[in-house]
Design an enzyme around this catalytic site. Structure first.
Site, PDB file in Angstrom:
ATOM      1  N   GLY A 193     -10.603 -11.129  -9.072  1.00  0.00           N
ATOM      2  CA  GLY A 193      -9.334 -10.615  -9.600  1.00  0.00           C
ATOM      3  C   GLY A 193      -9.228  -9.108  -9.397  1.00  0.00           C
ATOM      4  O   GLY A 193      -8.169  -8.588  -9.048  1.00  0.00           O
ATOM      5  N   TRP A 221      -8.745  -8.392  -5.696  1.00  0.00           N
ATOM      6  CA  TRP A 221      -7.406  -8.809  -5.275  1.00  0.00           C
ATOM      7  C   TRP A 221      -6.411  -7.660  -5.457  1.00  0.00           C
ATOM      8  O   TRP A 221      -5.488  -7.491  -4.657  1.00  0.00           O
ATOM      9  CB  TRP A 221      -6.966 -10.015  -6.124  1.00  0.00           C
ATOM     10  CG  TRP A 221      -5.545 -10.441  -5.860  1.00  0.00           C
ATOM     11  CD1 TRP A 221      -5.094 -11.239  -4.843  1.00  0.00           C
ATOM     12  CD2 TRP A 221      -4.387 -10.096  -6.629  1.00  0.00           C
ATOM     13  NE1 TRP A 221      -3.739 -11.410  -4.937  1.00  0.00           N
ATOM     14  CE2 TRP A 221      -3.275 -10.712  -6.029  1.00  0.00           C
ATOM     15  CE3 TRP A 221      -4.175  -9.333  -7.777  1.00  0.00           C
ATOM     16  CZ2 TRP A 221      -1.977 -10.588  -6.526  1.00  0.00           C
ATOM     17  CZ3 TRP A 221      -2.884  -9.209  -8.272  1.00  0.00           C
ATOM     18  CH2 TRP A 221      -1.808  -9.830  -7.653  1.00  0.00           C
ATOM     19  N   HIS A 222      -6.611  -6.854  -6.499  1.00  0.00           N
ATOM     20  CA  HIS A 222      -5.653  -5.785  -6.772  1.00  0.00           C
ATOM     21  C   HIS A 222      -5.692  -4.666  -5.738  1.00  0.00           C
ATOM     22  O   HIS A 222      -4.693  -3.985  -5.527  1.00  0.00           O
ATOM     23  CB  HIS A 222      -5.895  -5.188  -8.168  1.00  0.00           C
ATOM     24  CG  HIS A 222      -5.335  -6.032  -9.256  1.00  0.00           C
ATOM     25  ND1 HIS A 222      -6.038  -7.057  -9.840  1.00  0.00           N
ATOM     26  CD2 HIS A 222      -4.121  -6.015  -9.863  1.00  0.00           C
ATOM     27  CE1 HIS A 222      -5.286  -7.619 -10.762  1.00  0.00           C
ATOM     28  NE2 HIS A 222      -4.117  -7.023 -10.800  1.00  0.00           N
ATOM     29  N   GLY A 223      -6.815  -4.450  -5.114  1.00  0.00           N
ATOM     30  CA  GLY A 223      -6.829  -3.374  -4.137  1.00  0.00           C
ATOM     31  C   GLY A 223      -8.189  -3.190  -3.506  1.00  0.00           C
ATOM     32  O   GLY A 223      -9.209  -3.663  -4.023  1.00  0.00           O
ATOM     33  N   PHE A 260       0.333  -3.856  -4.447  1.00  0.00           N
ATOM     34  CA  PHE A 260      -0.698  -4.887  -4.330  1.00  0.00           C
ATOM     35  C   PHE A 260      -0.223  -6.031  -3.442  1.00  0.00           C
ATOM     36  O   PHE A 260      -0.868  -7.034  -3.342  1.00  0.00           O
ATOM     37  CB  PHE A 260      -1.088  -5.412  -5.715  1.00  0.00           C
ATOM     38  CG  PHE A 260      -1.512  -4.291  -6.649  1.00  0.00           C
ATOM     39  CD1 PHE A 260      -2.399  -3.328  -6.214  1.00  0.00           C
ATOM     40  CD2 PHE A 260      -1.001  -4.186  -7.924  1.00  0.00           C
ATOM     41  CE1 PHE A 260      -2.779  -2.287  -7.045  1.00  0.00           C
ATOM     42  CE2 PHE A 260      -1.383  -3.160  -8.772  1.00  0.00           C
ATOM     43  CZ  PHE A 260      -2.265  -2.212  -8.322  1.00  0.00           C
TER      44      PHE A 260
END
Lengths: 497, 318
Positions: free
Chosen positions: A326, A329-331, A497
């Protein structure tokens, strides 16, 4: 195109709505075609060449999904379903990895191995993380037999439906497309339109009236930290507390707008937020924050990793890894890795605490302490999440711990002498409220207002229609003042994102 | 349909509430109203003084870094310091100057670098617009529909917070660190030195040096420079000697020649002179009070002595 831009509000949205229902009177297919085309135009507005990338992703996933759903038609010539699924996942993850993570990986490789690889700068395609996750879910659901869709047009409409295309909510085909298959969806309905417009206006207000104001306060601290400045106690806390509010109002505002827009088209999108800062634990927080991402991570990462099926140790490992995914996934950056690690560790500790130590009855004081602790972890997480670099994060944390001094304007200390025990007086506090006393006063009241809203007010979905209208009466003109007269509009945080 | 009508009603109600609150109920006594009071005090002095006189026209740089009291003493003619703040809208100050100035007077204009490129929208939504919308609606009408609408919709949620806060503080008798009582009769800021200034040492140390940028200084034809150009033209027609000047800034690096040449050409094009002092109005950081446009009082006086020597040849003979 931004939901808060004038071209969207006064051009794209009314035209798209009007023609959708006009076409819908005569032909469902024409209405779908129009909405799909309008959605692709909406995406292309940002950077037309990147529409090709979205198109490639759509075509590939439609094809792979078709092969998974209708394998029986090709039994003799097709590879096993598992292989098709694996290839589909590899394509999507490779696609995401190439655009989002390659520069990060090359930079780190260069740093570790002393190499000098140069990667051409790639602009991150808008919404790539969102639409990639949504397509992964589609492929897995196709493999599991939960989806049957032959029509390419229907798939395009699902994949590109503009209210949720850019930043979610992350939806499943099975919860959206059955709605598009109902005839009444193509008939204009005043009740849905009004309800959707109300949600949209309130989401817009969260974004432009609240989030963008808190952005001014938080940007001051984080930009200064990134520039190498030492941040003292008050501005560091103002930065952290403001960003906590900014991110919530920005992203939940976007989600409310998406839900409202979809409802204008008679489509129900799932909720994405449920008063997350009222959470009494980190577990509770993730049930309330970006709920559709949590659902995706649970269904497509945590459970495939084994979930809680192989004993406690494996369960905690799976939880931790899920949150790490997670975070990443954001960056592409170490700050996101650390943020994911922090939340993964916090979730594991939370589960362990609940299982081994927590008392059965939880008195008020216990619950209050749990709220405070949860919020503290969340705020510390957001400091890492917001910081452009680990150096900047360290400086902000240093400021919050008082390592760079604690100062307030002399006039404030003269008015409240008790504060002299904690703060030294100066004329202006750098990086705090335009360095003016009235600026500091403004920040204090705005923070109280912001936290008052998130702690004490019901969320939009708990409000009655009358309450929502009351909030519209308070916020509507401030909203349009910002959009039409304030000079510039800012993008939503989750667009990156 | 009914639900939509309710939404429409709520939106219209919101608009009416907004106009009622900002047009009639709340104000900003400690910032906006105080700026008007300062300007009124300065104008009263200028209007009562004999002519020819000197008028200093700029934002807060005029008020903090220039001393009309010193100029009066050295040049033996009345001097009015019209500087209030850069954010009030330069045209407000220029309008005030037009009312004071007469043939034979001298207007010295050490205008801050960031006022020249102020966009038109910003000029129409300066502090003066807020003041006029709240207290002097008739004068706002002269700005045309664009000016009225922009002034009416310049208020945000933080403005409301500031307004309520200032009203409460004013009611409680709290005073700002400067106001009418820190202005002398000529309109100069006084008392900003010593311990009062030392509180801002950290601020002064941390500020970056402001530099005029030729790419943006005078490029927008509708920006603040336009208002200044109109004023210079007015001076030429009315026999007022207008002289541009450099605002006071840090001397970490010298101000480059290019922007100075650009400013000189701009003032020259409109029949005005442009005075560059030998030090280019640059001083060490220790000379400043709370920002780079604001000299400490002792340095304000030194700067004004230097200025007086260079203004003397430009004065008309009575």
């Amino acid at each position: 195109m931004l939901f808060n831009s004038t071209i969207f509000l006064f051009g794209f949205l009314p035209v798209t709505l009007l023609l959708f229902f006009v076409f819908g009177r005569y032909s469902v297919r024409a209405a779908r075609l129009w909405l799909a085309a309008a959605s692709l135009f909406f995406y292309a507005w940002w950077n037309p060449p990147y529409l090709i990338l979205l198109a490639i992703s759509i075509i590939f996933n439609y094809g792979a999904g078709y092969l998974l759903q209708f394998r029986e038609r090709f039994t003799s010539s097709l590879p096993p379903a598992k292989l098709i699924l694996a290839l589909g996942l590899a394509f999507n993850l490779g696609f995401l990895g190439y655009f989002k993570y390659s520069a990060f990986l090359v930079d780190n490789l260069n740093a570790v191995a002393g190499t000098d690889f140069v990667l051409r700068h790639l602009a991150l395609p808008l919404a790539i993380s969102f639409f990639t996750f949504q397509k992964i879910a589609y492929l897995v659901d196709s493999y599991l037999g939960k989806v049957k869709e032959k029509s390419f047009l229907n798939y395009v409409l699902f994949a590109a439906f503009f209210p949720q295309l850019i930043a979610g909510p992350i939806v499943h085909y099975s919860e959206i497309f059955p709605q598009f298959k109902k005839l009444e969806t193509y008939r204009f309905q005043w009740a849905n339109f009004s309800d959707g417009a109300t949600l949209f206006l309130l989401g817009l207000a969260k974004k432009v009236v609240l989030a963008d104001e808190f952005a001014r306060y938080s940007d001051t601290a984080f930009n200064a930290a990134q520039g190498g400045a030492l941040i003292s106690l008050a501005p560091a806390w103002v930065g952290a507390l403001s960003y906590t509010l900014q991110l919530y109002f920005d992203f939940s505002g976007y989600s409310d707008m998406a839900i409202g827009l979809a409802r204008m088209f008679n489509i129900e999108l799932p909720l994405n937020f449920w008063s997350p800062y009222k959470a009494g634990s980190i577990m509770d927080f993730w049930r309330r924050w970006h709920m559709t991402l949590s659902r995706f991570l649970r269904d497509y990462v945590y459970i495939p990793l084994g979930g809680n099926r192989h004993g406690e140790a494996r369960r905690y490992r799976n939880l931790f890894l899920t949150m790490l995914v997670g975070g990443v996934w954001h960056g592409a950056g170490w700050t996101y890795v650390i943020w994911g690690t922090l939340h993964g560790a916090a979730l594991v500790v939370n589960h362990l605490w609940d299982a081994k130590i927590a008392p059965r009855t939880r008195p008020l004081l216990y619950r209050a302490a749990a709220h405070v602790l949860t919020l503290a972890v969340v705020i510390c997480g957001w400091v890492i999440f917001r910081s452009p670099s680990l150096h900047a994060a360290r400086r902000v944390f240093g400021g919050m711990a008082g390592r760079s001094g604690a100062y307030l304007p002399d006039q404030v200390l003269n008015a409240v002498p008790a504060l002299r025990r904690f703060f030294d007086g100066v004329g202006q506090v750098p990086y705090l409220g335009d360095s003016t006393v009235m600026g500091s006063f403004e920040i204090l009241i705005m923070l109280l207002l912001g936290y008052g809203i998130v702690f004490l007010a019901p969320n939009l979905y708990q409000m009655s229609q009358r309450q929502r209208l009351a909030v519209v009466a308070v916020s509507f003109t401030f909203t349009f003042q910002k959009i039409l007269f304030a000079g510039s509009i800012s993008p939503f945080l989750y667009f990156q994102f | 349909m009914r639900a939509f009508l309710h939404l429409l009603t709520a939106s219209i109600l919101s608009l009416l509430l907004y106009l009622l609150v900002f047009g009639f109920l709340v104000s900003r006594p400690m910032v906006v109203d105080q700026a008007q009071e300062m300007l009124e005090k300065k104008m009263a002095y200028g209007l009562a003084a004999r002519h020819p006189q000197i008028v200093i026209v700029a934002g807060s740089n005029a008020r903090f870094s220039h001393s009309c009291a010193v100029l009066e003493q050295l040049l033996h003619r009345p001097c009015t310091n019209l500087g209030v703040a850069g954010t009030i809208g330069i045209d407000w100050t220029l309008d005030a100057a037009r009312q004071i100035l007469k043939r034979g007077d001298l207007a010295y204009m050490p205008v801050e670098f960031d006022i020249y490129p102020h966009p038109r929208a910003q000029l129409l939504t300066g502090m003066d617009a807020a003041y006029r919308f709240r207290h002097d609606k008739a004068s706002l009408a002269k700005r045309g529909p664009d000016g009225v609408v922009r002034a009416a919709f310049m208020f945000s949620l933080p403005t409301l917070v500031q307004s309520l806060g200032e009203m409460a503080l004013a009611e409680a008798g709290v005073r700002r660190r400067f106001g009418l009582d820190t202005l002398n009769k000529q309109g100069d800021e006084i008392g900003h030195d010593g311990a009062k200034a030392n509180a801002y040492l950290a601020t002064i140390r941390s500020e970056s040096q402001r530099m005029p940028e030729t790419e943006t200084l005078l490029t927008d034809p509708e920006a603040g420079a336009q208002a200044i150009a109109s004023f210079l033209d007015w001076c030429r027609v009315h026999g007022v000697t207008a002289v541009g000047g450099l605002p006071t800034v840090f001397n970490d690096r010298p101000i480059p020649d290019a922007p100075i040449a650009e400013l000189r050409a701009f003032y020259g094009k409109h029949g005005a002179g442009f005075l560059v002092l030998p030090n280019r109005s640059q001083y060490p950081r220790s000379a400043f009070y709370d920002s780079d446009y604001h000299l400490r009082e002792s340095w304000q006086r030194r700067h004004s002595v230097l200025l007086a020597a260079h203004l003397r040849p430009l004065l008309s003979h009575e």
